[in-house]
Write a protein that holds these residues in place. Sequence first.
Motif, PDB file in Angstrom:
ATOM      1  N   SER A  87      -4.763   9.854  27.192  1.00 36.31           N
ATOM      2  CA  SER A  87      -4.032   9.491  28.484  1.00 36.31           C
ATOM      3  C   SER A  87      -3.100  10.771  29.014  1.00 36.31           C
ATOM      4  O   SER A  87      -2.466  10.550  30.189  1.00 36.31           O
ATOM      5  CB  SER A  87      -3.281   8.640  28.361  1.00 36.31           C
ATOM      6  N   VAL A 103      -8.211   7.383  34.177  1.00 34.90           N
ATOM      7  CA  VAL A 103      -7.543   6.997  32.961  1.00 34.90           C
ATOM      8  C   VAL A 103      -6.355   6.083  33.376  1.00 34.90           C
ATOM      9  O   VAL A 103      -5.484   6.675  34.058  1.00 34.90           O
ATOM     10  CB  VAL A 103      -7.347   7.853  31.948  1.00 34.90           C
ATOM     11  N   SER A 105      -3.316   3.901  31.367  1.00 33.43           N
ATOM     12  CA  SER A 105      -2.937   3.914  29.774  1.00 33.43           C
ATOM     13  C   SER A 105      -1.875   2.720  29.890  1.00 33.43           C
ATOM     14  O   SER A 105      -0.975   2.652  30.689  1.00 33.43           O
ATOM     15  CB  SER A 105      -2.444   5.118  29.340  1.00 33.43           C
ATOM     16  N   LEU A 107       0.314   2.350  27.007  1.00 36.04           N
ATOM     17  CA  LEU A 107       0.757   2.821  26.039  1.00 36.04           C
ATOM     18  C   LEU A 107       2.084   2.025  25.562  1.00 36.04           C
ATOM     19  O   LEU A 107       2.786   1.699  24.550  1.00 36.04           O
ATOM     20  CB  LEU A 107       1.446   4.201  26.132  1.00 36.04           C
ATOM     21  N   GLU A 108       2.745   1.376  26.710  1.00 28.77           N
ATOM     22  CA  GLU A 108       3.788   0.515  26.704  1.00 28.77           C
ATOM     23  C   GLU A 108       3.967  -0.153  28.101  1.00 28.77           C
ATOM     24  O   GLU A 108       3.843   0.663  29.112  1.00 28.77           O
ATOM     25  CB  GLU A 108       5.043   1.151  26.180  1.00 28.77           C
ATOM     26  N   LEU A 130       2.040   4.287  37.290  1.00 29.38           N
ATOM     27  CA  LEU A 130       0.960   3.872  36.566  1.00 29.38           C
ATOM     28  C   LEU A 130      -0.539   4.365  37.206  1.00 29.38           C
ATOM     29  O   LEU A 130      -1.637   4.526  36.709  1.00 29.38           O
ATOM     30  CB  LEU A 130       0.387   2.393  36.289  1.00 29.38           C
TER      31      LEU A 130
END
Lengths: 429, 284
Positions: A87, A103, A105, A107-108, A130
Amino acid sequence: MSDLAIRVDNLGKQYRIGVQNDYYPTLRDALTQAVLYPYRVLRYGLPSQHETIWALRNISFEVKQGEVLGVIGRNGAGKSTLLKILSRVTEPSEGYAEIHGRVGSLLEVGTGFHPELTGRENIYLNGAILGMKRTEIQKKFDEIVEFSGIEKFIDTPVKRYSSGMYLRLAFAVAAHLEPQILVVDEVLAVGDAEFQRKCLGKMSDVASQGRTVLFVSHNMSAILRLTQETIVLEGGRMLMRAPSNQAVDFYLSSGLSQSGEKRWPKEEIPADSYPFRPIALRLRNPQGMVVETVRSTEPVEVEVEYELASAINGLRIGIYLMNTHGETIFTSFDTDDGEMYEKYSVRPAGHYVSRCIIPADLLNDGRYILGLNASVYRLKRYFHEPNVLNFTVDSTGAPGKQWFEVRQGFIRPRLSWQIEREAYAFEQG
Amino acid sequence: MSNTKALPAKLNSETIVLRPSRGWIPLNLHELWVFRELIYFLTWRDIKVRYKQTVLGAAWAILQPLINMVVLTFIFGNLAKLSTDNIPRPIFTFTALLPWGLFSKALADAGRSMLANRSMITKVYFPRLIIPLSSVLGGLVDFFIQFAILLGMMLYYRITPTSAVWSLPLFVVLSLATALGFGLWLSALNVLYRDVGYILPFLTQIWMLVTPVAYSAKVVPAEYQFLYALNPMVGVVEGFRWALLGARPPDALTLAVSTVITMIALISGMVYFRRMERTFADMV
């Protein structure tokens, strides 16, 4: 051009230990080191390579458009590092990867949420972070709010939200991101069951729309449900790539999760646990063998081996049992019993083993995690590791096995049922 | 949820190649344009959040320079008695405090920005330059509020702007560019060395003393003027007084030196920042 979404070739990531985590170099250190450097080189030779570790190495795989690939492995196996590279949060140290398409992501969830801003404002901010365009967010705004289910609080600052509301809003934004490639890390580990179902549904929506998903999780049932193929990472290397049921089976049975025993090498013990020093935590079956899979119909012995460099007053050794969703099933200490509490009010220096038995017919099928704690009530916590040992409970032969259904619940007790036909109640109607 | 039509037609339109970067890294300013909305949102967030949970709210934007003005006017007017080129001292000081405030706040915010946004940096990809850039831009709103006050003061003192008022935006850009240039260096260094956080207050304090905020640049002896011009904020502050209050115009050489210094700081700052960028997520 082929229909590849991701191609990873010999990817590796090296970290300098120490620098990576809690060591902030100061200017003074840099200056003194610069001054002392020639002296050190003369005296000790050139700096060795020992200060670095490869968090990831020699990773090669391909993901086709529309494929959902799972990634599993123990903590520290390199899963998160892999996702961070893909990412573009961090750069690889060697190798090469190409990614075809935008992409997104996860991740959190909730990255960049600001507590002082309202839910509405955070949707826009988080969306932009994002990678969504403003027009895109505007278009999906109502959908996002509806998905989150917090319509009433949309103009309230998120600092007043409960953690559940916060999470729902954060996931709602992320779920409406429509990248061609979605990279997800453990988002599903949090939230209540209802919310997790919603998230899983959203993920399979994404997958069914022909988008590519890379999915990292500890939740094996989610991996099995959502992915076709899975790669298994261990110690930064890729052990296998196989259809998900084989990969999960391999992962669970290969003892990657420490095969019923955890030993603590010296360098793994935090300095502040002194004078307590853990040596090992193991599980034994009734035959005394160290096992990773235990039968629910047999008792299992938990053994904690440790040393005390000096005497400790009121020490208690405890174990935690958790399921793979992180929910604690029970906690127990070796001096819970009143007599033991009196007898071991002071534990002199020495080598100890604390043992207990988890009785038969207690736990249901599934994976469980044992944690260890050594503390003095209200005074000091010498050692605490919630995630020490994984083990599997197999319920073959347990009550109710004549039906091939999944039993709900954490425990599977053998209850003694009575059935009586009560003529009197029947007649009364 | 929309159906497959949400998938963009050209699937391979963007191909990203990831490999270790070595040596000089292109600045990639085009990417900043692609991410322009994020710059906007982050700037907007900084502005929106700044005065939350304060009693006085945005009034602080006005109070800070006003209090500074009163203090500086008192000290330098009554005690030090430095020349103001016959301009009423309060407005003389306030006019300088505007670009100075814009600059010092932008510098301090940019310097701390990478650490303040570390949770984003370790989770999501975007050009990292956006972070110091948007924190520099965040100060503009305060500046415009203060500018309205300045206009009011000019009415009160019956001062009309000179015909040079067109140059004002240039001076604003010059002060922001200076702040960004030095801010880029500081923010990247701050990721490696937390000392930057402690240096910043002193840096802005000393910088203010070597900027003609409370006094006129005239008081600096001629032989030091060139050295003095190395501080780009000298030209900016003098320029503000020239354009608005009709003070003596800033020396052309001073302006040229200031601009060159700013450009050097800006370009070297970007290059250094880009070079360090690959390690940010691992170090911050």
